[in-house]
Motif scaffolding. Structure first.
Motif, PDB file in Angstrom:
ATOM      1  N   PHE A 143      41.970  36.618  47.255  1.00 50.76           N
ATOM      2  CA  PHE A 143      41.647  35.217  47.516  1.00 50.76           C
ATOM      3  C   PHE A 143      42.446  34.231  46.670  1.00 50.76           C
ATOM      4  O   PHE A 143      42.686  33.099  47.095  1.00 50.76           O
ATOM      5  CB  PHE A 143      40.154  34.974  47.291  1.00 50.76           C
ATOM      6  CG  PHE A 143      39.267  35.658  48.297  1.00 50.76           C
ATOM      7  CD1 PHE A 143      39.497  35.517  49.660  1.00 50.76           C
ATOM      8  CD2 PHE A 143      38.204  36.442  47.887  1.00 50.76           C
ATOM      9  CE1 PHE A 143      38.678  36.145  50.586  1.00 50.76           C
ATOM     10  CE2 PHE A 143      37.385  37.073  48.801  1.00 50.76           C
ATOM     11  CZ  PHE A 143      37.617  36.917  50.168  1.00 50.76           C
ATOM     12  N   PHE A 144      42.826  34.658  45.451  1.00 51.01           N
ATOM     13  CA  PHE A 144      43.457  33.714  44.525  1.00 51.01           C
ATOM     14  C   PHE A 144      44.814  34.173  44.006  1.00 51.01           C
ATOM     15  O   PHE A 144      45.396  33.524  43.152  1.00 51.01           O
ATOM     16  CB  PHE A 144      42.540  33.473  43.315  1.00 51.01           C
ATOM     17  CG  PHE A 144      41.167  32.986  43.680  1.00 51.01           C
ATOM     18  CD1 PHE A 144      40.955  31.674  44.079  1.00 51.01           C
ATOM     19  CD2 PHE A 144      40.083  33.840  43.647  1.00 51.01           C
ATOM     20  CE1 PHE A 144      39.700  31.220  44.421  1.00 51.01           C
ATOM     21  CE2 PHE A 144      38.819  33.406  43.988  1.00 51.01           C
ATOM     22  CZ  PHE A 144      38.625  32.088  44.382  1.00 51.01           C
ATOM     23  N   ASN A 145      45.291  35.315  44.494  1.00 56.12           N
ATOM     24  CA  ASN A 145      46.545  35.887  43.997  1.00 56.12           C
ATOM     25  C   ASN A 145      46.505  36.112  42.486  1.00 56.12           C
ATOM     26  O   ASN A 145      47.494  35.932  41.776  1.00 56.12           O
ATOM     27  CB  ASN A 145      47.726  34.985  44.360  1.00 56.12           C
ATOM     28  CG  ASN A 145      49.054  35.711  44.258  1.00 56.12           C
ATOM     29  OD1 ASN A 145      49.138  36.926  44.480  1.00 56.12           O
ATOM     30  ND2 ASN A 145      50.101  34.990  43.910  1.00 56.12           N
ATOM     31  N   ALA A 146      45.320  36.490  41.989  1.00 61.92           N
ATOM     32  CA  ALA A 146      45.123  36.690  40.553  1.00 61.92           C
ATOM     33  C   ALA A 146      45.710  38.024  40.100  1.00 61.92           C
ATOM     34  O   ALA A 146      45.864  38.961  40.894  1.00 61.92           O
ATOM     35  CB  ALA A 146      43.634  36.650  40.223  1.00 61.92           C
ATOM     36  N   ARG A 147      46.009  38.110  38.804  1.00 60.30           N
ATOM     37  CA  ARG A 147      46.581  39.331  38.238  1.00 60.30           C
ATOM     38  C   ARG A 147      45.566  40.089  37.372  1.00 60.30           C
ATOM     39  O   ARG A 147      45.937  41.033  36.679  1.00 60.30           O
ATOM     40  CB  ARG A 147      47.807  38.989  37.377  1.00 60.30           C
ATOM     41  CG  ARG A 147      48.890  38.216  38.112  1.00 60.30           C
ATOM     42  CD  ARG A 147      50.117  38.000  37.234  1.00 60.30           C
ATOM     43  NE  ARG A 147      49.762  37.424  35.943  1.00 60.30           N
ATOM     44  CZ  ARG A 147      49.583  36.125  35.720  1.00 60.30           C
ATOM     45  NH1 ARG A 147      49.710  35.263  36.715  1.00 60.30           N
ATOM     46  NH2 ARG A 147      49.287  35.690  34.527  1.00 60.30           N
ATOM     47  N   PHE A 148      44.317  39.687  37.392  1.00 52.14           N
ATOM     48  CA  PHE A 148      43.312  40.353  36.573  1.00 52.14           C
ATOM     49  C   PHE A 148      43.093  41.796  37.035  1.00 52.14           C
ATOM     50  O   PHE A 148      43.110  42.085  38.235  1.00 52.14           O
ATOM     51  CB  PHE A 148      41.966  39.618  36.654  1.00 52.14           C
ATOM     52  CG  PHE A 148      41.947  38.271  36.006  1.00 52.14           C
ATOM     53  CD1 PHE A 148      42.239  38.119  34.651  1.00 52.14           C
ATOM     54  CD2 PHE A 148      41.633  37.130  36.745  1.00 52.14           C
ATOM     55  CE1 PHE A 148      42.215  36.867  34.049  1.00 52.14           C
ATOM     56  CE2 PHE A 148      41.598  35.881  36.155  1.00 52.14           C
ATOM     57  CZ  PHE A 148      41.893  35.749  34.811  1.00 52.14           C
ATOM     58  N   THR A 149      42.845  42.678  36.073  1.00 50.59           N
ATOM     59  CA  THR A 149      42.488  44.063  36.382  1.00 50.59           C
ATOM     60  C   THR A 149      41.125  44.430  35.809  1.00 50.59           C
ATOM     61  O   THR A 149      40.634  45.523  36.047  1.00 50.59           O
ATOM     62  CB  THR A 149      43.531  45.047  35.820  1.00 50.59           C
ATOM     63  OG1 THR A 149      43.529  44.981  34.375  1.00 50.59           O
ATOM     64  CG2 THR A 149      44.935  44.726  36.339  1.00 50.59           C
ATOM     65  N   ASP A 150      40.512  43.515  35.038  1.00 46.93           N
ATOM     66  CA  ASP A 150      39.247  43.833  34.378  1.00 46.93           C
ATOM     67  C   ASP A 150      38.432  42.562  34.171  1.00 46.93           C
ATOM     68  O   ASP A 150      38.977  41.451  34.116  1.00 46.93           O
ATOM     69  CB  ASP A 150      39.527  44.507  33.019  1.00 46.93           C
ATOM     70  CG  ASP A 150      38.304  45.198  32.428  1.00 46.93           C
ATOM     71  OD1 ASP A 150      37.275  45.338  33.131  1.00 46.93           O
ATOM     72  OD2 ASP A 150      38.371  45.609  31.248  1.00 46.93           O
ATOM     73  N   LEU A 151      37.115  42.757  34.047  1.00 42.67           N
ATOM     74  CA  LEU A 151      36.200  41.668  33.688  1.00 42.67           C
ATOM     75  C   LEU A 151      35.705  41.881  32.260  1.00 42.67           C
ATOM     76  O   LEU A 151      34.577  41.524  31.921  1.00 42.67           O
ATOM     77  CB  LEU A 151      35.003  41.634  34.642  1.00 42.67           C
ATOM     78  CG  LEU A 151      35.283  41.557  36.142  1.00 42.67           C
ATOM     79  CD1 LEU A 151      33.973  41.597  36.925  1.00 42.67           C
ATOM     80  CD2 LEU A 151      36.079  40.311  36.493  1.00 42.67           C
ATOM     81  N   GLY A 152      36.530  42.467  31.437  1.00 38.25           N
ATOM     82  CA  GLY A 152      36.130  42.852  30.086  1.00 38.25           C
ATOM     83  C   GLY A 152      35.504  41.726  29.285  1.00 38.25           C
ATOM     84  O   GLY A 152      35.991  40.593  29.301  1.00 38.25           O
ATOM     85  N   PRO A 153      34.423  42.024  28.564  1.00 41.00           N
ATOM     86  CA  PRO A 153      33.728  40.981  27.791  1.00 41.00           C
ATOM     87  C   PRO A 153      34.455  40.545  26.523  1.00 41.00           C
ATOM     88  O   PRO A 153      34.182  39.476  25.984  1.00 41.00           O
ATOM     89  CB  PRO A 153      32.398  41.654  27.434  1.00 41.00           C
ATOM     90  CG  PRO A 153      32.721  43.116  27.409  1.00 41.00           C
ATOM     91  CD  PRO A 153      33.742  43.321  28.490  1.00 41.00           C
ATOM     92  N   PHE A 154      35.380  41.373  26.018  1.00 40.64           N
ATOM     93  CA  PHE A 154      36.150  41.047  24.820  1.00 40.64           C
ATOM     94  C   PHE A 154      37.270  40.112  25.248  1.00 40.64           C
ATOM     95  O   PHE A 154      38.240  40.512  25.900  1.00 40.64           O
ATOM     96  CB  PHE A 154      36.704  42.333  24.209  1.00 40.64           C
ATOM     97  CG  PHE A 154      37.204  42.199  22.797  1.00 40.64           C
ATOM     98  CD1 PHE A 154      37.046  41.037  22.059  1.00 40.64           C
ATOM     99  CD2 PHE A 154      37.831  43.278  22.177  1.00 40.64           C
ATOM    100  CE1 PHE A 154      37.502  40.935  20.755  1.00 40.64           C
ATOM    101  CE2 PHE A 154      38.284  43.198  20.868  1.00 40.64           C
ATOM    102  CZ  PHE A 154      38.122  42.025  20.163  1.00 40.64           C
ATOM    103  N   ARG A 155      37.155  38.830  24.895  1.00 40.61           N
ATOM    104  CA  ARG A 155      38.081  37.826  25.404  1.00 40.61           C
ATOM    105  C   ARG A 155      38.194  36.644  24.451  1.00 40.61           C
ATOM    106  O   ARG A 155      37.304  36.397  23.645  1.00 40.61           O
ATOM    107  CB  ARG A 155      37.620  37.328  26.776  1.00 40.61           C
ATOM    108  CG  ARG A 155      36.170  36.845  26.785  1.00 40.61           C
ATOM    109  CD  ARG A 155      35.705  36.441  28.188  1.00 40.61           C
ATOM    110  NE  ARG A 155      35.824  37.538  29.140  1.00 40.61           N
ATOM    111  CZ  ARG A 155      35.896  37.380  30.457  1.00 40.61           C
ATOM    112  NH1 ARG A 155      35.856  36.168  30.980  1.00 40.61           N
ATOM    113  NH2 ARG A 155      35.989  38.409  31.255  1.00 40.61           N
ATOM    114  N   ALA A 156      39.298  35.928  24.564  1.00 38.02           N
ATOM    115  CA  ALA A 156      39.530  34.742  23.742  1.00 38.02           C
ATOM    116  C   ALA A 156      39.929  33.592  24.643  1.00 38.02           C
ATOM    117  O   ALA A 156      40.636  33.782  25.644  1.00 38.02           O
ATOM    118  CB  ALA A 156      40.620  35.009  22.710  1.00 38.02           C
ATOM    119  N   VAL A 157      39.490  32.402  24.290  1.00 33.20           N
ATOM    120  CA  VAL A 157      39.801  31.221  25.090  1.00 33.20           C
ATOM    121  C   VAL A 157      39.895  30.009  24.167  1.00 33.20           C
ATOM    122  O   VAL A 157      39.180  29.910  23.169  1.00 33.20           O
ATOM    123  CB  VAL A 157      38.717  31.013  26.179  1.00 33.20           C
ATOM    124  CG1 VAL A 157      37.332  30.861  25.566  1.00 33.20           C
ATOM    125  CG2 VAL A 157      39.046  29.830  27.077  1.00 33.20           C
TER     126      VAL A 157
END
Length: 229
Positions: A143-157
């Motif tokens: 739907f969005f041409n996204a490159r994500f491979t995971d929904l991992g909770p360890f993340r920084a923003v």
């Protein structure tokens, strides 16, 4: 180093929370543990390990994350980066430095710790987790041409970018909501491969049929909601 704060939602993680806090790099400004209605020694052990401890009586991963964000919003000095990390010791907190590196070196907005198979301990992710990640990330690609491979909770923003997302999910959809809204806003993002091990204790989501089902429903709801907006 910029001001980095870590938010750790925790529900009955007394046996693991101290290990998690101990392994977080010292250059982190503050570790915030949000006790999500814990009934064990999670809060006491987190305080003993040096964390700021908040209480959120409403059960739900998103509720806990929002509580941590509300606390930060009231501080006189705001951080530059927020890191989200689970309290079950399945992630390797010492890898935080490579999670934030794309933000520091390349001005990336959002970084996801991808739990790649080659660095994942056997049994660390259940079949529903693996399938759910595959389905969700492939739908985002479709739907969005996204490159994500995971929904991992360890993340920084970046903190300011996080605020602009107007996060609202209170339970299982927190991670996918963040990624979908980042796509909608054309944020720059990267994935960083991280190690992943069997958690201490039993998962309250993937460890139960109800939890796995509800998480799957919430994830798909968010994806289809944003796909047709």
């Amino acid at each position: 180093m910029p001001d980095i704060k870590v938010i750790i939602p925790a529900y009955n993680e007394a046996n693991s929370i101290g290990h998690v806090i101990k392994d977080i790099p010292e250059n982190v400004d503050e570790v915030i543990v949000v006790s999500n209605n814990s009934t064990d020694a999670t809060e006491a052990n987190a305080k003993k390990a040096g964390a700021t401890v908040l209480q959120e009586s409403r059960k739900g991963y998103g509720y806990a994350c929002l509580k941590g964000m509300d606390y930060i919003s009231q501080l006189p000095e705001k951080p530059e980066i927020i890191v989200f990390l689970d309290g079950d010791f399945s992630d390797y907190p010492q890898e935080l430095e490579k999670i934030v590196e794309p933000i520091l070196q390349r001005d990336v907005d959002l970084v996801i710790g991808a739990r790649v198979k080659r660095w994942r301990e056997k049994g660390a992710m259940t079949f529903p987790q693996i399938f759910g990640n595959w389905l969700a990330t492939n739908l985002m690609k479709l739907f969005f041409n996204a490159r994500f491979t995971d929904l991992g909770p360890f993340r920084a923003v970046k903190y300011e970018k996080l605020l602009a997302l107007n996060m609202e999910d209170k339970t299982y959809g927190w991670t996918v909501e963040m990624q979908l809204k980042a796509l909608k806003k054309n944020y720059s993002y990267e994935e960083v491969p991280v190690h992943y091990r069997n958690r201490i204790g039993v998962s309250k989501v993937s460890g139960t049929v109800k939890g796995a089902f509800m998480a799957g429903v919430k994830i798909l709801t968010w994806i289809f909601k944003y796909s047709f907006k």
